[in-house]
Motif scaffolding. Sequence first.
Motif, PDB file in Angstrom:
ATOM      1  N   SER A 282       4.438   7.448  -1.828  1.00  0.00           N
ATOM      2  CA  SER A 282       4.008   8.185  -0.072  1.00  0.00           C
ATOM      3  C   SER A 282       2.559   7.635   0.180  1.00  0.00           C
ATOM      4  CB  SER A 282       3.763   9.435  -1.394  1.00  0.00           C
ATOM      5  OG  SER A 282       5.059   9.907  -2.018  1.00  0.00           O
ATOM      6  N   VAL A 283       2.273   6.371  -0.430  1.00  0.00           N
ATOM      7  CA  VAL A 283       1.022   6.032  -0.535  1.00  0.00           C
ATOM      8  C   VAL A 283       1.638   4.926   0.751  1.00  0.00           C
ATOM      9  CG1 VAL A 283      -0.743   4.244  -0.814  1.00  0.00           C
ATOM     10  CG2 VAL A 283      -0.448   6.367  -2.690  1.00  0.00           C
ATOM     11  N   GLN A 284       2.840   4.703   0.507  1.00  0.00           N
ATOM     12  CA  GLN A 284       3.310   3.413   1.455  1.00  0.00           C
ATOM     13  C   GLN A 284       3.498   4.303   2.957  1.00  0.00           C
ATOM     14  OE1 GLN A 284       3.656  -0.043   0.883  1.00  0.00           O
ATOM     15  NE2 GLN A 284       3.455   0.117   3.125  1.00  0.00           N
ATOM     16  N   ALA A 285       4.755   5.086   2.456  1.00  0.00           N
ATOM     17  CA  ALA A 285       4.525   5.964   3.897  1.00  0.00           C
ATOM     18  C   ALA A 285       3.390   6.582   4.603  1.00  0.00           C
ATOM     19  CB  ALA A 285       5.403   7.299   3.385  1.00  0.00           C
ATOM     20  N   LEU A 286       2.634   6.796   4.185  1.00  0.00           N
ATOM     21  CA  LEU A 286       0.947   6.690   4.663  1.00  0.00           C
ATOM     22  C   LEU A 286       0.435   5.720   5.174  1.00  0.00           C
ATOM     23  CD1 LEU A 286      -0.359   9.221   5.436  1.00  0.00           C
ATOM     24  CD2 LEU A 286      -2.339   8.531   3.040  1.00  0.00           C
ATOM     25  N   VAL A 287       0.404   4.265   5.187  1.00  0.00           N
ATOM     26  CA  VAL A 287      -0.163   3.597   4.918  1.00  0.00           C
ATOM     27  C   VAL A 287       0.948   2.851   6.343  1.00  0.00           C
ATOM     28  CG1 VAL A 287      -0.342   1.145   5.238  1.00  0.00           C
ATOM     29  CG2 VAL A 287      -1.468   2.301   2.797  1.00  0.00           C
ATOM     30  N   ASP A 288       2.021   3.266   6.607  1.00  0.00           N
ATOM     31  CA  ASP A 288       2.568   2.609   7.303  1.00  0.00           C
ATOM     32  C   ASP A 288       2.893   2.868   8.586  1.00  0.00           C
ATOM     33  OD1 ASP A 288       3.761   0.767   6.165  1.00  0.00           O
ATOM     34  OD2 ASP A 288       5.799   1.530   5.256  1.00  0.00           O
TER      35      ASP A 288
ATOM     36  N   ARG B 170      -4.316   0.278  11.484  1.00  0.00           N
ATOM     37  CA  ARG B 170      -5.157   0.736  10.834  1.00  0.00           C
ATOM     38  C   ARG B 170      -4.915   1.417   9.650  1.00  0.00           C
ATOM     39  NH1 ARG B 170     -11.369   1.495  12.549  1.00  0.00           N
ATOM     40  NH2 ARG B 170     -12.068  -0.510  10.979  1.00  0.00           N
ATOM     41  N   GLY B 171      -3.502   0.654   9.685  1.00  0.00           N
ATOM     42  CA  GLY B 171      -2.734   1.772   8.087  1.00  0.00           C
ATOM     43  C   GLY B 171      -3.421   1.801   6.456  1.00  0.00           C
ATOM     44  N   ARG B 172      -3.884   0.330   6.790  1.00  0.00           N
ATOM     45  CA  ARG B 172      -4.115   0.289   5.059  1.00  0.00           C
ATOM     46  C   ARG B 172      -5.628   1.127   5.264  1.00  0.00           C
ATOM     47  NH1 ARG B 172      -3.701  -2.721   0.375  1.00  0.00           N
ATOM     48  NH2 ARG B 172      -5.568  -3.146  -0.567  1.00  0.00           N
ATOM     49  N   ASN B 173      -6.165   0.560   5.940  1.00  0.00           N
ATOM     50  CA  ASN B 173      -7.568   0.947   5.794  1.00  0.00           C
ATOM     51  C   ASN B 173      -7.590   2.454   5.610  1.00  0.00           C
ATOM     52  OD1 ASN B 173      -9.419  -1.387   5.635  1.00  0.00           O
ATOM     53  ND2 ASN B 173      -9.314  -1.118   7.500  1.00  0.00           N
ATOM     54  N   TYR B 174      -7.038   3.441   6.787  1.00  0.00           N
ATOM     55  CA  TYR B 174      -7.513   4.582   7.204  1.00  0.00           C
ATOM     56  C   TYR B 174      -6.407   5.756   5.723  1.00  0.00           C
ATOM     57  CZ  TYR B 174      -8.785   4.956  11.723  1.00  0.00           C
ATOM     58  OH  TYR B 174      -9.938   4.786  12.657  1.00  0.00           O
ATOM     59  N   GLY B 175      -5.177   4.220   5.131  1.00  0.00           N
ATOM     60  CA  GLY B 175      -4.522   5.193   3.977  1.00  0.00           C
ATOM     61  C   GLY B 175      -4.494   5.046   2.667  1.00  0.00           C
ATOM     62  N   TYR B 176      -5.746   3.575   2.463  1.00  0.00           N
ATOM     63  CA  TYR B 176      -5.710   3.655   1.063  1.00  0.00           C
ATOM     64  C   TYR B 176      -6.952   3.146   0.812  1.00  0.00           C
ATOM     65  CZ  TYR B 176      -4.407   0.965  -2.724  1.00  0.00           C
ATOM     66  OH  TYR B 176      -3.859   0.395  -4.124  1.00  0.00           O
TER      67      TYR B 176
ATOM     68  N   TYR C 197       0.368   5.312   9.078  1.00  0.00           N
ATOM     69  CA  TYR C 197      -1.568   4.798  10.516  1.00  0.00           C
ATOM     70  C   TYR C 197      -1.781   3.887  10.514  1.00  0.00           C
ATOM     71  CZ  TYR C 197      -2.646   9.312   7.932  1.00  0.00           C
ATOM     72  OH  TYR C 197      -3.418  10.482   7.467  1.00  0.00           O
ATOM     73  N   GLU C 198      -0.776   2.807  10.692  1.00  0.00           N
ATOM     74  CA  GLU C 198      -0.002   1.337  11.052  1.00  0.00           C
ATOM     75  C   GLU C 198       0.360   1.703  12.451  1.00  0.00           C
ATOM     76  OE1 GLU C 198      -1.309  -2.208  11.780  1.00  0.00           O
ATOM     77  OE2 GLU C 198      -2.156  -1.275   9.916  1.00  0.00           O
ATOM     78  N   GLN C 199       1.154   2.340  12.258  1.00  0.00           N
ATOM     79  CA  GLN C 199       2.025   2.625  13.354  1.00  0.00           C
ATOM     80  C   GLN C 199       1.280   3.413  14.593  1.00  0.00           C
ATOM     81  OE1 GLN C 199       5.934   5.060  12.959  1.00  0.00           O
ATOM     82  NE2 GLN C 199       6.096   5.187  14.992  1.00  0.00           N
ATOM     83  N   ARG C 200       0.640   4.396  14.315  1.00  0.00           N
ATOM     84  CA  ARG C 200      -0.462   4.967  15.108  1.00  0.00           C
ATOM     85  C   ARG C 200      -1.401   4.250  15.800  1.00  0.00           C
ATOM     86  NH1 ARG C 200      -1.406  10.912  14.752  1.00  0.00           N
ATOM     87  NH2 ARG C 200      -1.967  10.186  16.618  1.00  0.00           N
TER      88      ARG C 200
ATOM     89  N   GLY D 240      11.951  20.970   8.232  1.00  0.00           N
ATOM     90  CA  GLY D 240      10.891  20.973   9.028  1.00  0.00           C
ATOM     91  C   GLY D 240      11.093  19.775   9.593  1.00  0.00           C
ATOM     92  N   ASP D 241       9.972  19.365  10.766  1.00  0.00           N
ATOM     93  CA  ASP D 241       9.919  18.191  11.555  1.00  0.00           C
ATOM     94  C   ASP D 241      10.169  17.419  10.469  1.00  0.00           C
ATOM     95  OD1 ASP D 241       9.758  19.980  13.631  1.00  0.00           O
ATOM     96  OD2 ASP D 241       7.715  19.799  13.919  1.00  0.00           O
ATOM     97  N   ASP D 242      10.933  15.868  11.317  1.00  0.00           N
ATOM     98  CA  ASP D 242      10.982  14.504  10.631  1.00  0.00           C
ATOM     99  C   ASP D 242       9.656  14.282  11.032  1.00  0.00           C
ATOM    100  OD1 ASP D 242      13.155  15.448   9.765  1.00  0.00           O
ATOM    101  OD2 ASP D 242      14.304  14.801  10.904  1.00  0.00           O
ATOM    102  N   HIS D 243       9.297  14.169  11.713  1.00  0.00           N
ATOM    103  CA  HIS D 243       8.157  13.057  12.859  1.00  0.00           C
ATOM    104  C   HIS D 243       6.817  13.925  11.311  1.00  0.00           C
ATOM    105  CE1 HIS D 243       5.031  10.997  15.237  1.00  0.00           C
ATOM    106  NE2 HIS D 243       4.308  12.189  15.063  1.00  0.00           N
ATOM    107  N   GLY D 244       6.427  12.469  11.506  1.00  0.00           N
ATOM    108  CA  GLY D 244       4.886  12.951  10.480  1.00  0.00           C
ATOM    109  C   GLY D 244       4.947  13.370   9.100  1.00  0.00           C
ATOM    110  N   TYR D 245       6.459  12.538   8.681  1.00  0.00           N
ATOM    111  CA  TYR D 245       6.521  13.780   7.758  1.00  0.00           C
ATOM    112  C   TYR D 245       7.687  12.625   6.918  1.00  0.00           C
ATOM    113  CZ  TYR D 245       5.170  18.661   8.136  1.00  0.00           C
ATOM    114  OH  TYR D 245       4.744  19.589   8.370  1.00  0.00           O
TER     115      TYR D 245
END
Length: 693
Positions: free
Chosen positions: A608-614, A622-628, A616-619, A400-405
């Motif tokens: 997995s957590v780091q990927a989520l934080v990164d 607020r990566g650490r707050n939204y992802g952690y 959300y930070e890019q988008r 499947g897609d690469d973007h967002g995964y």
Amino acid sequence: MDISFNPDGSLKLPRGAAWRRQRYGQSSGSVEKPERCISCQRPIRHRGYCLQCNIKKKELLSGKEEYGEVAAKPKSIATFPHPSVRPSQQEMIEDIRSALAKRGHLVADAPTGLGKTIAALYPALEYAIKNQKTIFFLTSRLSQHRAAIDTLKLMKRFGNSFSTVDMVGKMHLCSQDVEGMPGSMFYNFCGAMVQDKKCDYYNNYKSEALANERNSLHAIMRQKGPLSSQETMSIASARFCTYEMLMDAAGSADVIIGDYFHLFGRGGAFLKRLGKEPGDCIIIIDEAHNLAARLREYLSSRISTYWCEAAVKEARDFEEDEAAGWLEAVIDAIHNLATKSLLEKKEMFVEKKSFVEGVEEAGGYDEIVSGLISIGKVVLEEKKASSIDRVAAFLNSWTGDDHGYARILSKERIRDKDTLVLQYNCLDPSLISAEIIKGSHSTILMSGTLSPTEMHRDLLGMEAERTTMKSYPSPFPENNRKNIIVTGITTQYKQRTPETFARIGDVVAKSAGAIRGNAAVFFPSYEVLNRVYATAKDLINKHVILERSEMSKEQRDKVKDDMRLHAGSGAVLFGVIGGSFSEGIDLPGELLNGVVIVGLPLERPSLSVQALVDYYEQRFHRGRNYGYVYPALIKAMQAAGRCIRSESDRGVIVFADERFLWKNYNSVFPKSWKFAVAEDPEKEIRAFFDAGG
């Protein structure tokens, strides 16, 4: 098996062993199974339906000489089903009316006790009936389905007229013996049974010869609704596919109560089957704090060498040697990735093509996936569970897609065996939510823990210009609740020493002892629970109930009875934040007088957590707050919310970790909450209960 009705409305069923053989597929010489009601499966003395289900059937059919079309009462919403409206409830009703009128969205942070279910359904139905819209009331638990049905039944009793369909997951509506089947495999099993015409319930649903009987049941469903999915099953499941019956009824329903994935997992196909466009839909999402994480989980997949090895054995058992070779190639590809890059690390990111190229050493990737899917369906028909199907589903998703995964390879221990796990993790729930929400007439998110509201708007892809965000005040008296933050203790990883756990155990024991009656203590993990319990168990003088990860549904159901039994002398429930009891149990009044939250349920640091934080930070920057940070605080507030469930409830919430004082954590709590700060909370707790009498 023919089912007809007696003149009094009771079920008329064939009698004798022939009926039982038809129902259970027994041969004339086989040992007979115990008699059970074919609707609810309770043990019964006589064949067919138990007394309770038969009475229910009589009630549904009473006074009817024909079971054809029922004259429809004109639809209308005129009466609010309560003598008064709370101020905050009225405010929410008006906000929803405003959102609907301008085709907007609302993110409603609505605390427990506001009455948000009726505050959402009443104005939504009012608008939907006038403007030919359909309401989708989506939730994640059966208890919330029941709350919505109860609210709609109350509205009906007050003279309001509308139609409702309650749908749960297709597997839970199935008349086949699918108990214990993994949900991920059910749809392939169902599809194979239908395709091969082996499902009698589906065949009956499609049969022209049974059209009159189907129409009769649909008429009963319309006349006697709103019916819960369980009530509908008691009418339809012995004869027809309940899911298909409900889908037919949903096409003309004003309210469809469903799970998140009815719309977000199968949105396009689901709406097409109902004959509706996205713009026809008013979407109300209950307990919406769960939605983003559930959608990410739905779009993610993983497979391990453990399951691949089980799939190889399964292929050999079915004499599918070519498939066994393909699966061995999958195992080799995973091991080769680990050998090249994982080395001493526990996890690493991997590329899509690296794994695909490894699998293709055994043949074309798409051909292998297609072949395994076909074989998996054959296995499912026979065994109702298949490791091959599980591996095939993962391989299908991997490309499947690469973007967002994020694609991650890790070392884990599964069933006491070291194994390699390959993950395809979704980071962005808006990949499926944004299009549906944007296309809807209006979408309402509501929960008691939607703070900060902008996070949920952003993660789900709601347009800022169409979205109103609102936090509503609690209708409960402030002095009925005591919030205490305990200083001098924390569950931070670097401070998890025997001395720390002894100190936490002492705070937990004293707090639980000072709370009058029942208390609950929630921990960030089973590991922390067990270590604290070991230090506190000899200090607690109340009955203790321990949550275990392996508890059965029956054991979980008994916990509420256990709490009720010990309400006088007091019991202490030890549970895990995010587990079965921190959200899924309602203990009003004297069943729960206090909650202790031990630590912050932050995710363990991982790729997995780091990927989520990164991501959300890019988008959102607020990566650490939204992802952690925020997800952990929302879980903690959900657990805290078990205590105060009604206006008359009084209780104490103890936040046993000094990090709750930190600004980036404390700012997420509702602005109306006031906190006492103490190193020893026992004195504060006793003073609160003494003041209340």
